[in-house]
Design a protein around this motif. Structure first.
Motif: not given
Length: 285
Positions: A93-98
């Protein structure tokens, strides 16, 4: 993922995993015929619950409120005992937010029971390491002391594996702590002796995160407290205090465990006037 804007602050709910605990334990002395109308069982009298951290972004700060159950930190019989069917996907999920786990600057812990703290550590090549190595971890001094020195009852939820790898990052606070102008922690006790609530304020808007004093929307009644609470009368008095504060400030109340709502605004008569619902379908995206 669901998000909510509080003034200049963005709050997002990350997938921290789940558990299914006994409904009777979650609602204490409240009869099942009452609580089950508000929060139905899933199986074997267990109710579905999330363990989802709140990600708070303001300026250059990336803050987690609690940490989820992690991956590979709870195994075998314990997973079955706690009804865990999904482990954490916080990093995804953090990756989805960059973002990555290395971008988290602060972690604010309401308390350090296993279902809130296990995500702070990660297994790597057989060793435990910090999941968020660049973050400062804030927790009340009462909670931190009991985490390291649990009593006969609390040793079942305060586990050494959940604090050894992050010990150098922990900054305990006494009473209250303002992490940022927009972000304050307040020690309450109740659910655990060191439990804290969090208040986010920005541009005249507020969010109150009551942790396990208000684990789900169905615990809105001041007297509906968990059998898991170490000090139930403290839970009741602190619940009353912070719910009244939220009503007076027209504040959002947010959840870590709720399987139906992320946040709710209630009026003084207990009516929902606004809500952010949990979208189950987003878990697979």
């Amino acid at each position: 993922m669901e998000t909510l804007t509080i003034g200049d602050v963005r709050v997002s709910w990350l997938n921290g995993g789940d558990n299914h605990l006994d409904g009777g334990a979650m609602f204490g002395v409240v009869p099942k015929e009452l609580w089950s109308k508000k929060y139905p069982t899933a199986y074997d009298n267990r109710i579905p619950m999330r363990t989802d951290p709140l990600l708070v972004q303001t300026g250059n700060e990336v803050i987690l409120i609690d940490a989820g159950i992690g991956n590979g930190m709870i195994e075998g019989k314990q997973k079955k005992h706690f009804g865990i069917t999904e482990e954490s996907n916080v990093e995804t999920d953090l990756m989805k937010l960059g973002l990555t786990r290395h971008d988290v600057t602060k972690v604010a812990m309401t308390h350090m029971h296993f279902d809130h703290v296990a995500g702070l550590t990660t297994r790597s090549q057989g060793k435990l390491e910090s999941t968020f190595p660049n973050a400062v971890i804030y927790v009340s001094d009462v909670e931190w002391n009991e985490m390291q020195n649990p009593n006969m009852r609390s040793k079942n939820t305060y586990w050494k594996q959940n604090w050894e790898a992050i010990e150098s990052q922990v900054v305990p606070f006494h009473d209250s702590l303002q992490l940022l102008p927009e972000f304050t922690m307040h020690h309450t006790g109740g659910h655990s002796d060191g439990h804290s609530v969090i208040v986010i304020s920005s541009q005249g808007e507020q969010l109150v995160h009551m942790g396990d004093l208000l684990p789900t929307h169905a615990h809105h009644n001041v007297l509906w407290v968990m059998a898991y609470d170490d000090f139930p009368m403290t839970s009741i008095s602190q619940k009353e205090k912070w719910l009244q504060y939220a009503y007076n400030q027209n504040a959002w109340l947010s959840f870590y465990h709720d399987a139906y709502y992320r946040a709710i605004k209630w009026d003084t008569k207990g009516h929902i006037i606004n809500a952010v619902k949990f979208n189950q379908s987003l878990l697979s995206q």
